[in-house]
Design a protein around this motif. Structure first.
Motif, PDB file in Angstrom:
ATOM      1  N   GLY A 108       8.667   9.147 -58.845  1.00 30.42           N
ATOM      2  CA  GLY A 108       9.183  10.774 -59.042  1.00 30.42           C
ATOM      3  C   GLY A 108      10.314  11.036 -58.136  1.00 30.42           C
ATOM      4  O   GLY A 108      10.596  10.499 -57.276  1.00 30.42           O
TER       5      GLY A 108
ATOM      6  N   ASN B  77      13.416  14.851 -62.827  1.00 29.08           N
ATOM      7  CA  ASN B  77      13.120  15.965 -63.738  1.00 29.08           C
ATOM      8  C   ASN B  77      13.253  17.137 -62.923  1.00 29.08           C
ATOM      9  O   ASN B  77      12.891  18.258 -63.082  1.00 29.08           O
TER      10      ASN B  77
ATOM     11  N   GLY C 121       4.509   9.367 -57.207  1.00 25.74           N
ATOM     12  CA  GLY C 121       5.213  10.593 -57.914  1.00 25.74           C
ATOM     13  C   GLY C 121       3.685  11.588 -58.307  1.00 25.74           C
ATOM     14  O   GLY C 121       2.556  11.034 -57.952  1.00 25.74           O
TER      15      GLY C 121
ATOM     16  N   ASN D  92       3.456  13.556 -62.038  1.00 21.86           N
ATOM     17  CA  ASN D  92       3.320  13.065 -63.472  1.00 21.86           C
ATOM     18  C   ASN D  92       3.908  11.604 -63.610  1.00 21.86           C
ATOM     19  O   ASN D  92       3.534  10.929 -64.337  1.00 21.86           O
ATOM     20  N   THR D  93       4.815  11.152 -62.870  1.00 18.75           N
ATOM     21  CA  THR D  93       5.312   9.792 -62.858  1.00 18.75           C
ATOM     22  C   THR D  93       4.349   8.827 -62.587  1.00 18.75           C
ATOM     23  O   THR D  93       4.321   7.815 -63.111  1.00 18.75           O
TER      24      THR D  93
ATOM     25  N   SER E  62      11.041  13.714 -56.424  1.00 20.46           N
ATOM     26  CA  SER E  62      10.345  14.089 -55.125  1.00 20.46           C
ATOM     27  C   SER E  62       9.890  12.835 -54.628  1.00 20.46           C
ATOM     28  O   SER E  62      10.317  12.701 -53.225  1.00 20.46           O
TER      29      SER E  62
ATOM     30  N   PHE F 275       8.492  11.365 -70.129  1.00 20.95           N
ATOM     31  CA  PHE F 275       7.789  10.511 -69.181  1.00 20.95           C
ATOM     32  C   PHE F 275       7.359   9.398 -69.968  1.00 20.95           C
ATOM     33  O   PHE F 275       7.780   8.209 -69.584  1.00 20.95           O
TER      34      PHE F 275
HETATM   35  N1  TZD Z   1       3.642  15.278 -49.021  1.00 20.65           N
HETATM   36  C1  TZD Z   1       2.983  13.963 -48.868  1.00 20.65           C
HETATM   37  C2  TZD Z   1       3.131  13.169 -47.773  1.00 20.65           C
HETATM   38  N2  TZD Z   1       2.020  13.558 -49.941  1.00 20.65           N
HETATM   39  C3  TZD Z   1       1.832  14.451 -50.945  1.00 20.65           C
HETATM   40  N3  TZD Z   1       1.120  13.914 -51.954  1.00 20.65           N
HETATM   41  C4  TZD Z   1       2.538  15.663 -51.183  1.00 20.65           C
HETATM   42  C5  TZD Z   1       3.298  15.976 -50.080  1.00 20.65           C
HETATM   43  C6  TZD Z   1       2.244  16.562 -52.240  1.00 20.65           C
HETATM   44  N4  TZD Z   1       2.997  15.892 -53.455  1.00 20.65           N
HETATM   45  C7  TZD Z   1       1.834  15.429 -54.432  1.00 20.65           C
HETATM   46  O1  TZD Z   1       0.855  15.395 -54.549  1.00 20.65           O
HETATM   47  S1  TZD Z   1       2.949  14.689 -55.658  1.00 20.65           S
HETATM   48  C8  TZD Z   1       4.533  15.278 -55.070  1.00 20.65           C
HETATM   49  C9  TZD Z   1       4.218  15.883 -53.884  1.00 20.65           C
HETATM   50  C10 TZD Z   1       5.194  16.456 -53.167  1.00 20.65           C
HETATM   51  C11 TZD Z   1       5.676  15.248 -55.748  1.00 20.65           C
HETATM   52  C12 TZD Z   1       5.609  15.293 -57.404  1.00 20.65           C
HETATM   53  O2  TZD Z   1       6.976  15.316 -57.543  1.00 20.65           O
HETATM   54  P1  TZD Z   1       7.368  13.889 -58.149  1.00 20.65           P
HETATM   55  O3  TZD Z   1       6.883  13.871 -59.578  1.00 20.65           O
HETATM   56  O4  TZD Z   1       9.093  14.400 -58.595  1.00 20.65           O
HETATM   57  O5  TZD Z   1       7.443  12.808 -57.394  1.00 20.65           O
HETATM   58  P2  TZD Z   1       6.928  14.479 -61.012  1.00 20.65           P
HETATM   59  O6  TZD Z   1       7.031  13.302 -61.947  1.00 20.65           O
HETATM   60  O7  TZD Z   1       7.999  15.447 -60.935  1.00 20.65           O
HETATM   61  O8  TZD Z   1       5.648  15.336 -61.316  1.00 20.65           O
END
Ligand code: TZD
Ligand code: ADP
Ligand code: MG
Length: 579
Positions: A460, A488, A409, A411-412, A462, A386
Motif C-alpha cells: 500500500g 490510491n 497495507g 486493502n492492498t 501508506s 486492486f
Molecule cells: N502504524 C503501524 C505501525 N501499523 C499500523 N497497522 C497502522 C499504523 C495503522 N494502519 C493499518 O492498520 S493499515 C494502514 C495503517 C496506517 C495503511 C493503509 O493504507 P495503505 O493501504 O495505503 O498502505 P490501502 O491499500 O490504501 O488500504
C-alpha cells in the motif's frame, strides 16, 4: 578506516571484537543486519573483514525487521546490530514484533558505560537498555567481560530458538569490545550451541486423544498457521492432509505450505468451513483476533460464545497457549515436526476419509466463489482496481512460484492475500500477528539476501512510506526486489475530506498522483509509472526476469478501498450515533 585491526588468528591475545565475531561464526551466523555508529562501527567493519555479510540499513527498524524475517526463513536467529539508546529503541519495535510473531531474532546493541548509566550521570546516548528490552522480548542478557561473550551469545541463540521462538536482546557495553584476553583461553570460552531447538516429542496418550477425536469427526478441518510454515515439516504436513483427506485452511503466512490450488484447500470456502466444522485441528496457529478468538459468528456461534458442536485439537510447542481463548479438547504439545509425524504413524490405510457430504459441499462453494473471483479478475477498469492489478501479480507468481511475496497495507494486503495464490512454503511474508505497517523493505531485503530468489513486494502507498528509504539499501546491494506501490493516494483510499473544512487535507490523504517510481530512480534502480495492467505486467515481468531493483508505481482507483480493508469492524464506533 579504523586504526585498529583485528587480532590475527595466531596472535597471543584476542579481544572483545574478535570474540563476538568468532562466537557468531561458530554458530553458523553468516549475515548481520544493522546500522553502524558508536560503539559498534568497528565491529561492523571487522565482521565484514572476517567474512560475515553485513547488510547496512538506513534505519534500525528495517534492519530489525530483516533479522526477524531471516529468522523465520532460516530457523537461525536473525541478527540485528545497532548503536546505543536511539538506535536500540529504533530496533526494539522489530524485536517486539518478532517476539509476537514467534520469529527467532537477536537484537545486539552497543551500550554506554555502565558506571555512568547506572548513576545517571548523563553519558553519550545513556539508557538502561537491558531493563527496557526485558518486557518486550523472550530474554535479555548483558555481557560485561570478554571471557563471557561465548556464554552470552550461546544463551541468546538458545533463548531465541528453543521452545516458542522469539526475540532476544543482547547488550554489549562499549568497553567490552576493547577488552583483551589470552587468545587460547578466548577460543576455549566460545560455545558452539548443540541442538539449539531440541525436538519436543508429544506424549503418546496425547497423540491417541487427538487421533480419536479426528477420526470420529464428520466435518473435520485443519488450520495451518505460520508456526507450521516456520517448522519446515512441509512433506509431513502435506502427507497428513492428503492421507486423511481433511480440508485445510492456511493462515496468510502458511499459504503455499500446500499449493493454494490444492484440491483440499478450503480457502475459497473459508466462512463455510469455519462455521460448520465439527473438529478443527490447529497446527501452529493461535486462536487470536485473526481467528475471531475461536468464537462468535465466524465459528457458527452466538456473539462472544463458542460453538457447542465444535471441538479443537491444537498442536503447539507452547503449553500455555492451550485454552487461551476457547477450550481445547485435545492439546498436542510438542514441535510440529514430531507431532505431525506421530499423527502420521497412527494413520493407516483403514483411515476413513471425511464424508463426501462435507468435502463435496466445500468443493461446490469453492467452485462458485472461484468463478465469481475469476470474473472479477477479468475486468480491466481504468484506473486499475486492486483486483485488476493483483490479477497481473497473481499470474507472475504462478509463473515464478519460487519468488517471495512481501505484502503490507490494508486493502492492498487483504485483496492480495486472497487473490495471489502461493505454491511453495515460506514464500509469503506479511504484517503478521500485529498487522504492523513498516515491515515491507526490511522483509524484502532479508528475503532477497537469505534466498537469492526474486522478491515481489506488494505495498500500500501508506505501508510503503514506513520503510521507503530502504530502496537505497535495495539498490546498494543490487537486490532482486520489485516493489509495487498500490498508489490510491492515501490510507485506505484517497477521497476523504477534512471534516473541519480547512485547507489541510484529511488525515488519511496523501499528495495526489505521487510518483514513487522516482524514488527508486534516484538510487539507480528502475522506476516505472504504470496506469494500465499491461504496463504493470510488462514492468513486473521484466523486473523478475532481470533481477534489477525496480519500483512500479501502480495507479489504483483512489475511491476503491474500504476503511481498514477487511477489519472495518475493529474501529471503535462513536457511542452517540448520528440521527
Ligand atoms: N502504524 C503501524 C505501525 N501499523 C499500523 N497497522 C497502522 C499504523 C495503522 N494502519 C493499518 O492498520 S493499515 C494502514 C495503517 C496506517 C495503511 C493503509 O493504507 P495503505 O493501504 O495505503 O498502505 P490501502 O491499500 O490504501 O488500504
Ligand atoms: P498465524 O498468525 O499464522 O495464525 P500464529 O503466529 O498465531 O500463527 O501461531 C504460531 C504458533 O506456532 C505459536 O503459538 C507458536 O508457539 C507455534 N510454533 C512456532 N514454531 C513451532 C514449532 N516448531 N512447533 C510447534 N509449534 C510452533
Ligand atoms: Mg493506500
Amino acid at each position: 578506516m579504523s586504526s585498529q585491526t583485528l587480532p590475527a588468528d595466531d596472535a597471543p591475545q584476542t579481544d572483545g571484537f574478535r570474540l563476538v565475531i568468532d562466537a557468531l561464526k561458530l554458530n553458523g551466523i553468516d549475515t548481520v543486519f544493522g546500522l553502524p555508529g558508536i560503539p559498534i562501527t568497528d565491529l561492523t567493519r571487522k565482521m565484514q573483514a572476517q567474512g560475515l555479510r553485513v547488510i547496512s540499513f538506513r534505519h534500525e527498524q528495517h534492519a530489525g525487521n530483516a533479522a526477524a524475517a531471516a529468522g523465520f526463513l532460516t530457523q537461525k536467529p536473525g541478527i540485528c546490530l545497532t548503536v546505543s539508546a536511539p538506535g536500540f529503541l529504533n530496533g526494539l519495535t522489530a524485536l517486539a514484533n518478532a517476539t509476537v510473531n514467534c520469529f527467532p531474532m537477536i537484537l545486539i546493541s552497543g551500550s554506554s558505560e555502565r558506571e555512568v548509566v547506572d548513576l545517571q550521570q548523563g553519558d553519550y546516548e545513556e539508557m538502561d537498555q537491558l531493563a527496557i528490552a526485558k518486557p518486550l522480548c523472550k530474554a535479555a542478557f548483558r555481557v560485561l567481560h570478554a571471557q563471557d561473550i561465548g556464554v552470552g551469545v550461546a544463551r541468546a541463540i538458545r533463548a531465541a530458538l528453543s521452545g516458542r521462538p522469539g526475540g532476544v536482546y543482547l547488550d554489549l557495553p562499549a568497553k567490552l569490545f576493547s577488552q583483551s584476553m589470552d587468545a587460547e583461553a578466548g577460543r576455549k570460552s566460545l560455545i558452539e550451541v548443540v541442538d539449539p531447538a531440541p525436538r519436543q516429542i508429544p506424549a503418546p496418550d496425547a497423540v491417541e486423544r487427538a487421533l480419536a477425536l479426528l477420526e470420529g469427526a464428520k466435518r473435520p478441518l485443519i488450520l495451518l498457521g505460520k508456526g507450521a510454515a516456520y517448522a519446515q515439516a512441509d512433506a509431513d504436513i502435506r502427507a497428513l492432509v492428503e492421507k486423511t483427506g481433511i480440508p485445510y485452511l492456511p493462515m496468510s503466512m502458511a499459504k503455499g505450505l500446500l499449493p493454494d490450488n490444492h484440491a483440499l484447500s478450503a480457502s475459497a470456502a473459508r466462512s463455510h468451513v469455519l462455521a460448520e466444522a465439527d473438529v478443527v485441528m490447529l497446527i501452529g496457529a493461535r486462536l487470536n483476533w485473526l481467528l475471531s478468538h475461536g468464537k462468535g459468528k465466524t465459528w457458527g456461534a452466538d456473539k462472544g460464545t463458542s460453538n457447542k458442536n465444535q471441538q479443537f485439537i491444537q498442536i503447539d510447542i507452547a503449553p500455555t497457549e492451550i485454552d487461551s481463548n476457547v477450550a481445547i479438547a485435545a492439546p498436542l504439545i510438542g514441535d510440529i515436526g514430531s507431532c505431525v509425524s506421530a499423527l502420521l504413524a497412527g494413520i493407516d490405510a483403514k483411515w476413513a476419509k471425511p464424508p463426501a457430504e462435507w468435502t463435496g459441499g466445500i468443493a461446490e462453494r469453492k467452485d462458485k466463489n472461484l468463478s465469481k473471483m475469476a470474473a472479477t479478475l477479468e475486468l480491466d477498469p481504468s484506473p486499475m482496481s486492486f483486483q485488476s492489478a493483483l490479477a497481473v501479480i497473481r499470474d507472475q507468481v504462478k509463473a515464478r512460484p519460487d519468488a517471495i511475496v512481501v505484502n503490507e497495507g490494508a486493502n492492498t494486503l487483504d485483496f492480495a492475500r486472497s487473490i495471489v495464490d502461493m505454491y511453495e512454503p515460506r514464500k509469503r511474508l506479511d504484517v503478521g500477528t500485529w498487522g504492523i505497517m513498516g515491515i515491507g523493505m526490511g522483509f524484502a531485503v532479508a528475503a532477497a539476501v537469505t534466498t537469492g530468489k526474486p522478491v515481489i513486494a506488494i505495498e500500500g502507498d501508506s505501508a510503503f512510506g514506513f520503510s521507503g528509504m530502504e530502496v537505497e539499501t535495495i539498490c546498494r546491494y543490487n537486490l532482486p526486489v520489485c516493489v509495487i506501490v498500490f498508489n490510491n493516494n492515501g490510507i485506505y483510499r484517497g477521497t476523504d475530506v477534512n471534516l473541519g473544512g480547512g485547507a489541510d487535507v484529511a488525515p488519511t490523504v496523501f499528495v495526489k498522483n505521487a510518483r514513487y517510481d522516482k524514488l527508486m530512480e534516484a538510487f539507480g534502480g528502475v522506476g516505472v509509472h504504470a496506469t494500465t495492467r499491461e504496463e504493470l505486467r510488462a514492468a513486473l515481468t521484466e523486473a523478475v526476469a532481470s533481477g534489477k531493483p525496480t519500483l512500479i508505481n501502480a495507479v489504483i482507483d483512489e475511491a476503491a478501498g474500504t476503511e481498514s480493508g477487511r477489519i472495518t469492524s475493529l474501529n471503535p464506533q462513536a457511542a452517540a450515533k448520528k440521527k
